[in-house]
Design a protein around this motif. Structure first.
Motif, PDB file in Angstrom:
ATOM      1  N   ILE A 126       0.841  -1.201   0.000  1.00  0.00           N
ATOM      2  CA  ILE A 126       0.000   0.000   0.000  1.00  0.00           C
ATOM      3  C   ILE A 126       0.878   1.253   0.000  1.00  0.00           C
ATOM      4  O   ILE A 126       0.626   2.200  -0.757  1.00  0.00           O
ATOM      5  N   ALA A 127       1.905   1.252   0.836  1.00  0.00           N
ATOM      6  CA  ALA A 127       2.778   2.424   0.924  1.00  0.00           C
ATOM      7  C   ALA A 127       3.460   2.717  -0.414  1.00  0.00           C
ATOM      8  O   ALA A 127       3.548   3.872  -0.835  1.00  0.00           O
ATOM      9  N   ARG A 128       3.924   1.669  -1.083  1.00  0.00           N
ATOM     10  CA  ARG A 128       4.598   1.884  -2.379  1.00  0.00           C
ATOM     11  C   ARG A 128       3.601   2.258  -3.471  1.00  0.00           C
ATOM     12  O   ARG A 128       3.846   3.177  -4.263  1.00  0.00           O
ATOM     13  N   LYS A 129       2.469   1.566  -3.530  1.00  0.00           N
ATOM     14  CA  LYS A 129       1.502   1.799  -4.603  1.00  0.00           C
ATOM     15  C   LYS A 129       0.924   3.213  -4.556  1.00  0.00           C
ATOM     16  O   LYS A 129       0.739   3.851  -5.586  1.00  0.00           O
ATOM     17  N   TYR A 130       0.630   3.696  -3.369  1.00  0.00           N
ATOM     18  CA  TYR A 130      -0.004   5.005  -3.231  1.00  0.00           C
ATOM     19  C   TYR A 130       0.970   6.090  -2.762  1.00  0.00           C
ATOM     20  O   TYR A 130       0.544   7.154  -2.338  1.00  0.00           O
ATOM     21  N   ASN A 131       2.263   5.785  -2.847  1.00  0.00           N
ATOM     22  CA  ASN A 131       3.309   6.733  -2.468  1.00  0.00           C
ATOM     23  C   ASN A 131       3.081   7.277  -1.051  1.00  0.00           C
ATOM     24  O   ASN A 131       3.070   8.484  -0.829  1.00  0.00           O
ATOM     25  N   LEU A 132       2.868   6.372  -0.120  1.00  0.00           N
ATOM     26  CA  LEU A 132       2.598   6.728   1.269  1.00  0.00           C
ATOM     27  C   LEU A 132       3.770   6.369   2.177  1.00  0.00           C
ATOM     28  O   LEU A 132       3.589   6.204   3.386  1.00  0.00           O
ATOM     29  N   VAL A 133       4.948   6.238   1.600  1.00  0.00           N
ATOM     30  CA  VAL A 133       6.128   5.896   2.385  1.00  0.00           C
ATOM     31  C   VAL A 133       6.449   7.085   3.294  1.00  0.00           C
ATOM     32  O   VAL A 133       6.523   8.217   2.833  1.00  0.00           O
TER      33      VAL A 133
END
Length: 178
Positions: free
Chosen positions: A51-58
């Motif tokens: 989720i963090a990588r797909k939606y740039n939520l890192v």
């Protein structure tokens, strides 16, 4: 949506004592319930990363808490298995020293003014998968030759990953400051 990966990581942190409680409980099939918690923690790890990588939520917080949650779950599982006599003490000693060194080093790097964090790499991810398999086998098939073989390979891969992270630190973090 932006906090979902960190929420999943916090859930994983809460699962750490649940694993230990279930593992040593008197309930029938307690080890298998603990294994289910271990697997759930692994699923949340994969899910929060995806989720963090797909939606740039890192986030920096997630970059620090995620590996901490992973290490605490792994160490808790390994300590339980060692106390129970399933995992050899020498293997636990190697992993404890290595993981505590990584946790301490990560915290020191994070709390410096540069707030540098070494990201996970393919060696670390492979080592995590191998150790997850080793924990699974030590619970489901303790004492077999192939369980011990997977454990030895997992330890070797963790030490290889540690060497990779140390090289990364030296070349990309330390040399930049000098």
């Amino acid at each position: 949506m932006k906090h979902i990966p960190n929420i999943l990581t916090v859930i994983r942190l809460f699962l750490v004592p649940v694993f230990a409680f279930l593992y040593f409980s008197e309930a029938p099939n307690a080890h298998f319930y603990a294994l289910a918690v271990f697997i759930l923690a692994g699923v949340t790890d994969v899910l929060d990363g995806a989720i963090a990588r797909k939606y740039n939520l890192v986030s920096v917080v997630g970059t620090v808490l995620d590996p901490l949650a992973d290490k605490l779950m792994l160490l808790t599982a390994l300590i339980c298995l060692t106390v129970d006599g399933i995992m050899p003490l020498w293997a636990m000693a190697i992993m404890l020293v290595k993981e505590l060194f990584m946790i301490t080093g990560g915290l020191i790097m994070y709390f410096r003014k540069e707030k540098s964090v070494i990201p996970a790499n393919k060696f670390g991810k492979l080592a995590t998968v191998l150790f997850s398999l080793a924990v699974f086998l030590m619970i489901v098939q303790p004492g077999t030759w192939y369980t011990m073989a997977v454990l030895v390979v997992a330890i070797a891969s963790k030490l290889s990953a540690f060497t990779s992270y140390a090289r990364h630190y030296y070349h990309n973090v330390r040399l930049k400051r000098e």
